[in-house]
Design an enzyme around this catalytic site. Sequence first.
Site, PDB file in Angstrom:
ATOM      1  N   GLU A  94       1.173  -1.386   0.459  1.00 48.87           N
ATOM      2  CA  GLU A  94       0.391  -0.178   0.441  1.00 48.87           C
ATOM      3  C   GLU A  94       1.515   1.308   0.031  1.00 48.87           C
ATOM      4  OE1 GLU A  94      -2.186   3.478   1.989  1.00 48.87           O
ATOM      5  OE2 GLU A  94      -0.446   1.890   2.725  1.00 48.87           O
ATOM      6  N   HIS A 144      -3.531  -1.806   2.271  1.00 45.52           N
ATOM      7  CA  HIS A 144      -3.713  -2.040   3.713  1.00 45.52           C
ATOM      8  C   HIS A 144      -3.429  -2.473   4.632  1.00 45.52           C
ATOM      9  CE1 HIS A 144      -3.601   2.644   6.687  1.00 45.52           C
ATOM     10  NE2 HIS A 144      -3.263   2.840   5.857  1.00 45.52           N
TER      11      HIS A 144
END
Length: 348
Positions: free
Chosen positions: A13, A313
């Site tokens: 991410e 994430h």
Amino acid sequence: MDGLVRIDGSEGEGGGQMLRTALALSMIKGRPFEIVNIRARRQKPGLRPQHLACVEAAAKISSAAVEGAFLGSRALRFEPGTVRPGTYDFVIRSAGSVSLVLHTVYLPLALAGARSVVTISGGTHVPFSPSFHFLLHQWAVLLRRLGVEVELTMARAGYYPEGGGAIRAKVFPAGSVRPLILGPRGALERLEGISLASGLARSVAERQRQQALARLEAEGLAAGIELAEAPSPGKGTSLFLLSTYQGGGRAAADALGALGKRAEKVADEACDQMLAFLRTRGAVDAHSADQLLLPLSLATGHSEFPVPDVSSHLLTNAQVIQRFVRAVLSIDGEPGGEGTVRVTPLPA
């Protein structure tokens, strides 16, 4: 697992959470780390004020030796000393998120053997980070189940772009971290919320509330949403929603006002998030799932819970954690879809 940990901030991410997780685990485990390509995937790569504040806070509580701690820096080396519980005051020189600084320091302080009091000034309700109400009504409640007690108060709200908000966190000592098992999610028990306004007419918060109630009622959902005001050097609004379920599941949704953004739009955004969650089998919202990974990697046993979104994430955070901690972090499910998180710490 000894020696320097090396992290490439362009992996996965590629955001600031890689840095925050590394800082926290570096202090807890006493392991230095080096990160390059910091926030390489962001429009403005390198350390921004809120990230620099996280580094400075971590360095202060652990007497760390740090190289590369300046605005815009894309590489950092951090060598922690011993974490010292105490009274600390951290100021973010922008509307940067106070919650992100707290996420960096709370667990090292909780495991340091004595109570700490941390005051953080900056943004309390700003984009791309948990609001104070999320911290108070969701994050701190989940931490309490793990045996980690963080007592929160807000002196004033801080909105983008002025910032200037302030929170105080009392972090109590935790001898260990308890594991967490959730799911399958039971029936909805309660749906509630807070419509907040600062420096604006009360009618703005009322419009947010009425729109949210109408949206939820249209889906057959009854909610209790309170109106709230908070002192602030700037103007702003937010709408926070919280749902709780039989079996211990709970989910939060947040939306923020902005210049030219109608109150009804704020309410719609928060409701859209909550309604999307209700269509999944997740036991906690995606943000909470992400935040639970770090403490559960240090827990005394196996943890497991379904999540509404296997986000990049979440996956990236798991990768960073495993650089520091002996634990098996299994995240089943396709990226972007529902999944199940399993965390099994291993003997040292």
